[in-house]
Design a protein around this motif. Sequence first.
Motif, PDB file in Angstrom:
ATOM      1  N   ILE A  86      15.019  75.044  45.566  1.00 25.62           N
ATOM      2  CA  ILE A  86      14.109  74.930  44.418  1.00 25.62           C
ATOM      3  C   ILE A  86      14.248  76.191  43.571  1.00 25.62           C
ATOM      4  O   ILE A  86      14.739  77.218  44.053  1.00 25.62           O
ATOM      5  CB  ILE A  86      12.635  74.696  44.845  1.00 25.62           C
ATOM      6  CG1 ILE A  86      12.177  75.775  45.823  1.00 25.62           C
ATOM      7  CG2 ILE A  86      12.441  73.330  45.425  1.00 25.62           C
ATOM      8  CD1 ILE A  86      10.716  75.643  46.205  1.00 25.62           C
ATOM      9  N   PHE A  87      13.850  76.076  42.331  1.00 26.48           N
ATOM     10  CA  PHE A  87      14.081  77.172  41.397  1.00 26.48           C
ATOM     11  C   PHE A  87      12.768  77.906  41.122  1.00 26.48           C
ATOM     12  O   PHE A  87      11.730  77.268  40.948  1.00 26.48           O
ATOM     13  CB  PHE A  87      14.660  76.629  40.091  1.00 26.48           C
ATOM     14  CG  PHE A  87      15.787  75.658  40.310  1.00 26.48           C
ATOM     15  CD1 PHE A  87      16.844  75.986  41.140  1.00 26.48           C
ATOM     16  CD2 PHE A  87      15.777  74.398  39.719  1.00 26.48           C
ATOM     17  CE1 PHE A  87      17.879  75.089  41.362  1.00 26.48           C
ATOM     18  CE2 PHE A  87      16.799  73.493  39.946  1.00 26.48           C
ATOM     19  CZ  PHE A  87      17.859  73.833  40.771  1.00 26.48           C
ATOM     20  N   THR A 136       8.146  77.515  50.752  1.00 23.81           N
ATOM     21  CA  THR A 136       8.567  77.626  49.354  1.00 23.81           C
ATOM     22  C   THR A 136       9.476  78.844  49.177  1.00 23.81           C
ATOM     23  O   THR A 136      10.522  78.757  48.508  1.00 23.81           O
ATOM     24  CB  THR A 136       7.330  77.748  48.442  1.00 23.81           C
ATOM     25  OG1 THR A 136       6.453  76.675  48.732  1.00 23.81           O
ATOM     26  CG2 THR A 136       7.711  77.705  46.986  1.00 23.81           C
ATOM     27  N   GLN A 188      12.843  78.006  50.653  1.00 27.59           N
ATOM     28  CA  GLN A 188      13.581  77.039  49.810  1.00 27.59           C
ATOM     29  C   GLN A 188      14.148  77.730  48.569  1.00 27.59           C
ATOM     30  O   GLN A 188      15.235  77.386  48.109  1.00 27.59           O
ATOM     31  CB  GLN A 188      12.662  75.906  49.360  1.00 27.59           C
ATOM     32  CG  GLN A 188      11.862  75.274  50.448  1.00 27.59           C
ATOM     33  CD  GLN A 188      12.453  73.980  50.977  1.00 27.59           C
ATOM     34  OE1 GLN A 188      13.573  73.648  50.639  1.00 27.59           O
ATOM     35  NE2 GLN A 188      11.724  73.281  51.782  1.00 27.59           N
ATOM     36  N   ILE A 189      13.408  78.704  48.033  1.00 26.37           N
ATOM     37  CA  ILE A 189      13.929  79.433  46.863  1.00 26.37           C
ATOM     38  C   ILE A 189      15.122  80.300  47.277  1.00 26.37           C
ATOM     39  O   ILE A 189      16.140  80.355  46.579  1.00 26.37           O
ATOM     40  CB  ILE A 189      12.812  80.275  46.204  1.00 26.37           C
ATOM     41  CG1 ILE A 189      11.817  79.329  45.509  1.00 26.37           C
ATOM     42  CG2 ILE A 189      13.390  81.266  45.187  1.00 26.37           C
ATOM     43  CD1 ILE A 189      10.596  80.013  44.914  1.00 26.37           C
ATOM     44  N   ARG A 191      19.024  69.314  40.350  1.00 28.18           N
ATOM     45  CA  ARG A 191      17.728  68.867  40.899  1.00 28.18           C
ATOM     46  C   ARG A 191      17.196  69.829  41.939  1.00 28.18           C
ATOM     47  O   ARG A 191      17.951  70.476  42.648  1.00 28.18           O
ATOM     48  CB  ARG A 191      17.920  67.517  41.596  1.00 28.18           C
ATOM     49  CG  ARG A 191      17.494  66.354  40.765  1.00 28.18           C
ATOM     50  CD  ARG A 191      17.186  65.181  41.624  1.00 28.18           C
ATOM     51  NE  ARG A 191      15.754  65.085  41.851  1.00 28.18           N
ATOM     52  CZ  ARG A 191      15.220  64.246  42.704  1.00 28.18           C
ATOM     53  NH1 ARG A 191      15.956  63.472  43.423  1.00 28.18           N
ATOM     54  NH2 ARG A 191      13.924  64.194  42.854  1.00 28.18           N
ATOM     55  N   GLU A 192      15.877  69.865  42.039  1.00 30.52           N
ATOM     56  CA  GLU A 192      15.265  70.606  43.129  1.00 30.52           C
ATOM     57  C   GLU A 192      15.235  69.691  44.347  1.00 30.52           C
ATOM     58  O   GLU A 192      14.890  68.518  44.241  1.00 30.52           O
ATOM     59  CB  GLU A 192      13.848  71.030  42.753  1.00 30.52           C
ATOM     60  CG  GLU A 192      13.832  72.067  41.637  1.00 30.52           C
ATOM     61  CD  GLU A 192      12.478  72.741  41.501  1.00 30.52           C
ATOM     62  OE1 GLU A 192      11.463  72.058  41.701  1.00 30.52           O
ATOM     63  OE2 GLU A 192      12.443  73.941  41.196  1.00 30.52           O
ATOM     64  N   LYS A 250       6.042  80.541  41.859  1.00 34.21           N
ATOM     65  CA  LYS A 250       6.518  79.153  41.844  1.00 34.21           C
ATOM     66  C   LYS A 250       5.333  78.233  41.580  1.00 34.21           C
ATOM     67  O   LYS A 250       4.356  78.221  42.336  1.00 34.21           O
ATOM     68  CB  LYS A 250       7.179  78.773  43.176  1.00 34.21           C
ATOM     69  CG  LYS A 250       7.641  77.320  43.234  1.00 34.21           C
ATOM     70  CD  LYS A 250       8.722  77.006  42.232  1.00 34.21           C
ATOM     71  CE  LYS A 250       9.039  75.533  42.192  1.00 34.21           C
ATOM     72  NZ  LYS A 250      10.025  75.197  41.174  1.00 34.21           N
ATOM     73  N   ARG A 304      18.329  68.698  52.103  1.00 34.87           N
ATOM     74  CA  ARG A 304      18.027  70.135  52.010  1.00 34.87           C
ATOM     75  C   ARG A 304      18.964  70.937  52.886  1.00 34.87           C
ATOM     76  O   ARG A 304      19.355  72.033  52.539  1.00 34.87           O
ATOM     77  CB  ARG A 304      16.591  70.392  52.456  1.00 34.87           C
ATOM     78  CG  ARG A 304      15.590  69.821  51.526  1.00 34.87           C
ATOM     79  CD  ARG A 304      14.199  70.140  52.010  1.00 34.87           C
ATOM     80  NE  ARG A 304      13.340  69.005  51.737  1.00 34.87           N
ATOM     81  CZ  ARG A 304      12.173  68.816  52.285  1.00 34.87           C
ATOM     82  NH1 ARG A 304      11.718  69.680  53.164  1.00 34.87           N
ATOM     83  NH2 ARG A 304      11.463  67.765  51.975  1.00 34.87           N
TER      84      ARG A 304
END
Lengths: 308, 475
Positions: free
Chosen positions: A61-62, A52, A55-56, B467-468, A13, B113
């Motif tokens: 997040i990607f 991170t 979150q992935i 979106r993130e 990431k 989130r």
Amino acid sequence: MAPDVIRIKGLRKVFRDFWLRARVEALSGVDLTIRSGEVYGLLGPNGSGKSTTIQILLGLIFPTAGEVEVLGAPPGTPESKSRIGYLPEDSVFYPFLSGREMLDLSARLCRVPDANRMERIEALLQMVGLREAADREIGDYSKGMQRRIGIAQALIHDPDLIILDEPTNGLDPLGVRQVKDWIQGLRARGKTILISSHLLADVEQVCDRVSILYGGKVQAEGAVEEILERDDRTIWITSRVESEALDSAEKLLREQGLDVISVKPGSKSLEEKFLETVEEARERGETTAGAEPGGGLPAFLGGGEDNK
Amino acid sequence: MISLFLAPLVWLLMALGIVLSIRVLRRGGALAVVTRTLLAEAWRTGVLPIGGGILFVGLGLMPLLLANSTDIESRIHTLLDYGQGWIAANLLLLSLLMSCGSYCDEVVTGRIRWLVVLSGTRWNLLPGKLLGILVALFALLLPATVFLLLLVGRASGSTELLWNPVSVAIVPPETLDVSDQDVQTYLVLLMMEDPGGWGMLEPEEAQQMARSRLERRSRSISKGSSRDYWFQYPAGLEKDAVISIRPSLGRTHRSERARFRIELANESSEVIVRNGERSTIEIPQSLTGANEFSLGMKFLGAVEEDVRIPSVIWSGSDAIELRVPAGSLISSIARSQLLTWIRCGFIAALGLTVATFLGMPVATLFLLCFLVAAAGGGFTGAFDVTGSDSHEDPRSRDPSRIVIDLLARGGELIVGQLSAWNQHATADRVAAGENVTSAEVVRGFAMIGLLWGGVTLLLGVWISDRREHGLERDR
């Protein structure tokens, strides 16, 4: 062998700035596999890539590169999300909602059927010891109470995978003990739990396996006993030993060529003393504005009750 | 002073509506719970109690400010105009604040989130919030409208004004409009008359000049000549229908008078008008129920012999119109307020969408800019280079100019749409006694509510999905 619940391979990431220039490489080639029914600890200092990774896994997040699979699906899909319970690091819940309303919101957004929604809410309030405070606004809760309601909302839809980001953050020792008990109870009911925490002692007590991240890479991974094992030390715990007996035992060990590094008289830990004191106060009938003692896991959580 | 004391009662009515809505929404699925949460947020954080307080106190103060006005008609007009304007301004601002504030708060606190991890959030978060804002605004709009009607009723001295069919439908004459076919026919005639002059012009330029001439001619009558105006009213004329005219007599002083001979249903009469002042011509009983009729007007010139008025010009869209009683004031206000609610719904959808990618101050600024641009009616004229005076610029064939022109056309298209927004602001029309029709409400709902609002909301859902949502603060 239990099936894999989370599979991460070569995960990278890179965070970019507004002009798409690479700013931070938060993860650089992480490989992880978490199996069904285990409690897995994700450890590492600040900025190591724990958040991170989480979150992935949650689809927030990607990934820049690599393969990620959560419960057999790509992260962030409705199928995977419906089977994940998530406790965020900060208690970010609506401060103007009451605890009961908060759980209702979470239940309805997770599509818990009307028929057993209220039942689950009451059971979870009972579990986290917030029945008395259920109609107070969350903004009036203490940090520990907010954490408890956070744990309850993560379990409302009976998820298969529970991701707990700093679960004991803000909890008193009693709460910490309860959380550890709940985690072990959930594991016994077949749930997979991923914990990210800085409190290494807590992680050590409840996790089956851990990985330690640093610089966006997995630096160590394995079963807790395996990675903590030291082949140059032995610890004995015995009943109270008088000084003469202690001296002769030490002499005997030295004659065998062994070093006695430390001998300590037995004492309670501060945690044990704290729990004893609170327990005694409760037995005397003292009341508190905070959370009540709470209870064990409700039946619906992967137990005998099939009400999904 | 009574009106000011009524304000707390109206506030309580609003509070009751909101508390009931929160209670009712205890049941239902994901959409209902997001709606309920937004209502609870707006109520418990003080946005609605304070916003409602300001709205109702402002309305309650209005009769006190107008107390010195002895003319009942103008007092009612002002109450209706400013009252609806005050309600619309408050609701628009509240929808802007609630939409931007609500979503931006989710992002700033990091709650987003947690929310997006819940499986039912994707299609329910933005629509649920929009629904919550609409319920909140309706809970404000309904008591505010009732309050305004009470104030108007008190100002008029009776409630008859509210129920009687005093609001009118406005029908412009068909003859004032110049169709493309009219232009083509006229151009053929001109080319036959003057092939050397008109025939040498570029086709587009010739059409523009012909249209301009026709429009000038259809909007003017020179002294001594007459013109027929054709009106159609499919529902059939009511008894008290009138023709309303507001002639422009050039540079003549306002005090000077001019004469018209009117031919209407085989009856001939003479009317005297003043420059820029509105006059009415009663429609004869014999035309009651008619679906169409023709109005003949002959301009006879100034009343005073020493004054010279060469022609009369109908300038503006309301210079000559048929006014037919079409409904009660109360129904017209209700429809007008519904349009306000629909417009607020679009602003809320836009606010939610903008907040998915902009922070609170910038999102609010964006919406304020939209409102200012829309209030200007679209500024389409800024891009309008057509007209009889325009000539082709040779530099327009330059590639860079083509790009600029394309951008300008795109801008014109977007900003031109804003005129539709303005057409649905109906408060001043209701105050002027004009009827707002159900068809307008349906059109407003379809265009601004469903089309604009729907597309905007879908865009917001798409952006939010793409979106993130993690680590913005940390990184």
